[in-house]
Design a protein around this motif. Structure first.
Motif, mmCIF file in Angstrom:
data_model
loop_
_atom_site.group_PDB
_atom_site.id
_atom_site.type_symbol
_atom_site.label_atom_id
_atom_site.label_comp_id
_atom_site.label_asym_id
_atom_site.label_seq_id
_atom_site.Cartn_x
_atom_site.Cartn_y
_atom_site.Cartn_z
ATOM 1 N N ALA A 227 16.106 -35.783 19.604
ATOM 2 C CA ALA A 227 14.702 -35.614 19.237
ATOM 3 C C ALA A 227 14.409 -34.246 18.623
ATOM 4 O O ALA A 227 13.481 -34.103 17.828
ATOM 5 N N MET A 228 15.223 -33.233 18.961
ATOM 6 C CA MET A 228 14.871 -31.864 18.606
ATOM 7 C C MET A 228 15.646 -31.281 17.420
ATOM 8 O O MET A 228 15.204 -30.289 16.828
ATOM 9 N N ILE A 229 16.813 -31.859 17.077
ATOM 10 C CA ILE A 229 17.608 -31.244 16.013
ATOM 11 C C ILE A 229 17.744 -32.180 14.819
ATOM 12 O O ILE A 229 17.463 -33.375 14.916
ATOM 13 N N GLY A 230 18.189 -31.633 13.702
ATOM 14 C CA GLY A 230 18.397 -32.449 12.500
ATOM 15 C C GLY A 230 17.273 -32.298 11.502
ATOM 16 O O GLY A 230 16.329 -31.514 11.684
ATOM 17 N N GLU A 231 17.360 -33.050 10.432
ATOM 18 C CA GLU A 231 16.386 -32.975 9.336
ATOM 19 C C GLU A 231 14.959 -33.174 9.836
ATOM 20 O O GLU A 231 14.688 -34.055 10.650
ATOM 21 N N GLY A 232 14.057 -32.340 9.313
ATOM 22 C CA GLY A 232 12.644 -32.467 9.653
ATOM 23 C C GLY A 232 12.253 -31.806 10.953
ATOM 24 O O GLY A 232 11.114 -31.935 11.396
ATOM 25 N N THR A 233 13.181 -31.089 11.602
ATOM 26 C CA THR A 233 12.878 -30.403 12.867
ATOM 27 C C THR A 233 13.015 -28.895 12.690
ATOM 28 O O THR A 233 13.444 -28.414 11.637
ATOM 29 N N ASP A 234 12.661 -28.166 13.751
ATOM 30 C CA ASP A 234 12.819 -26.710 13.727
ATOM 31 C C ASP A 234 14.286 -26.305 13.853
ATOM 32 O O ASP A 234 14.614 -25.121 13.689
ATOM 33 N N TYR A 235 15.130 -27.268 14.161
ATOM 34 C CA TYR A 235 16.551 -26.972 14.340
ATOM 35 C C TYR A 235 17.397 -27.836 13.400
ATOM 36 O O TYR A 235 18.364 -28.479 13.795
ATOM 37 N N ALA A 236 17.028 -27.821 12.143
ATOM 38 C CA ALA A 236 17.713 -28.643 11.149
ATOM 39 C C ALA A 236 19.148 -28.191 10.906
ATOM 40 O O ALA A 236 19.977 -28.965 10.413
ATOM 41 N N ASP A 237 19.453 -26.945 11.295
ATOM 42 C CA ASP A 237 20.805 -26.421 11.053
ATOM 43 C C ASP A 237 21.733 -26.637 12.250
ATOM 44 O O ASP A 237 22.861 -26.139 12.260
#
Length: 289
Positions: A227-237
């Motif tokens: 839910a928190m990482i990946g494209e479109g999130t604050d943790y996309a990297d």
């Protein structure tokens, strides 16, 4: 002489009757009853101990301990407190006839807060394990999960041996921490045990450490990572590079609490009518078997 004797005899009888009339009878003491015949003392009745369910219904609310953990309990972009566990707890409380009262807690002291009645349950994507089930009344599993390794994209990673000597973070008291340090019912990952471990108060802090480069990897719940990482999130990297353990989530109540059984019955109802499956689909989760 006969007359004299007759008079003396009559006088003697009169005196005798007078003495009898003035004498008071003393009642004989009542024989002491044998111990077996003595009336038994009735002990004062002790008030019946209030059940946990009665306690919660009596105050009209259930205090739910949680930490910020998307997609289970979090505040969305519209400022609304929501999440899978948030909505599920609301459904259950409605069926119990009480109001849900969400209270943010320190995950490391969750059992202490539960026992001290500052909260009534731990409902926050809590991994079931033997130690927790021995110390608290935990519900049946309701959602599947796994522990995963999250790193910054481009990090060299083959398996957990890549993290030996590196800084690895996890939430204090979590299943992720148990993968690193071990627990009462589980051995640590042999490679992670050789990492430089740093515990954080919440799982989102772990992601922040990896993003900032102050930690090489985080070990945390797959549900949160998805839910928190990946494209479109604050943790996309950031990305998931490994899956370490399959597990299940449950809700914890006080040891001996009868609320657990009541909630299990409601879970069964929500599975049967499709409500729980629809909620899991909404948040991209998989129900436990």
């Amino acid at each position: 002489m006969k007359k004299i004797w007759a008079m003396l005899l009559a006088l003697t009888m009169i005196l005798s009757l007078a003495a009898c009339g003035s004498k008071k009878e003393t009642p004989a003491p009542e024989a002491e009853k044998p111990a077996a015949e003595q009336p038994a003392e009735t002990p004062a009745a002790e008030p019946a101990e209030e059940s946990d369910l009665d306690y919660i219904k009596g105050k009209g609310s259930m205090t739910i301990g949680y930490t910020v953990y998307a997609p289970m309990n979090y505040t969305d972009d519209n400022g609304e407190f929501t999440g899978f566990d948030t909505e599920l707890a609301q459904m259950v409380c409605e069926k119990l006839g009480v109001e849900p009262n969400f209270q943010e807690i320190d995950w490391g002291t969750k059992e202490v807060e539960l026992a001290g009645k500052s909260i009534d349950c731990i409902w926050n994507g809590m991994t079931l394990d033997a130690e927790r089930e021995a110390n608290m009344n935990c519900t049946q599993p309701y959602v599947k999960n796994a522990q995963v390794v999250v790193v910054k994209k481009g990090t060299e990673y083959t398996d957990t041996s890549s993290l030996i000597g590196k800084t690895v973070v996890a939430e204090i008291g979590s299943a992720g921490e148990a993968q690193i340090l071990g627990g009462e019912d589980a051995e640590p990952d042999a490679n992670l045990a050789q990492a430089d471990y740093v515990g954080k108060s919440v799982q989102t802090d772990c992601l922040m450490e990896v993003k900032a480069g102050t930690a090489t990897a985080a070990v945390l719940d797959m549900t949160l990572a998805n839910a928190m990482i990946g494209e479109g999130t604050d943790y996309a990297d950031l990305e998931i590079v490994d899956e370490l353990a399959i597990e299940n989530y449950g809700v914890a109540f006080r040891k001996g609490s009868d609320v657990r059984d009541a909630v299990n019955a409601i879970f069964d109802e929500l599975v049967a009518d499709g409500s729980l499956g629809a909620l899991a689909e909404k948040y991209g989760l998989e129900l436990a078997d």
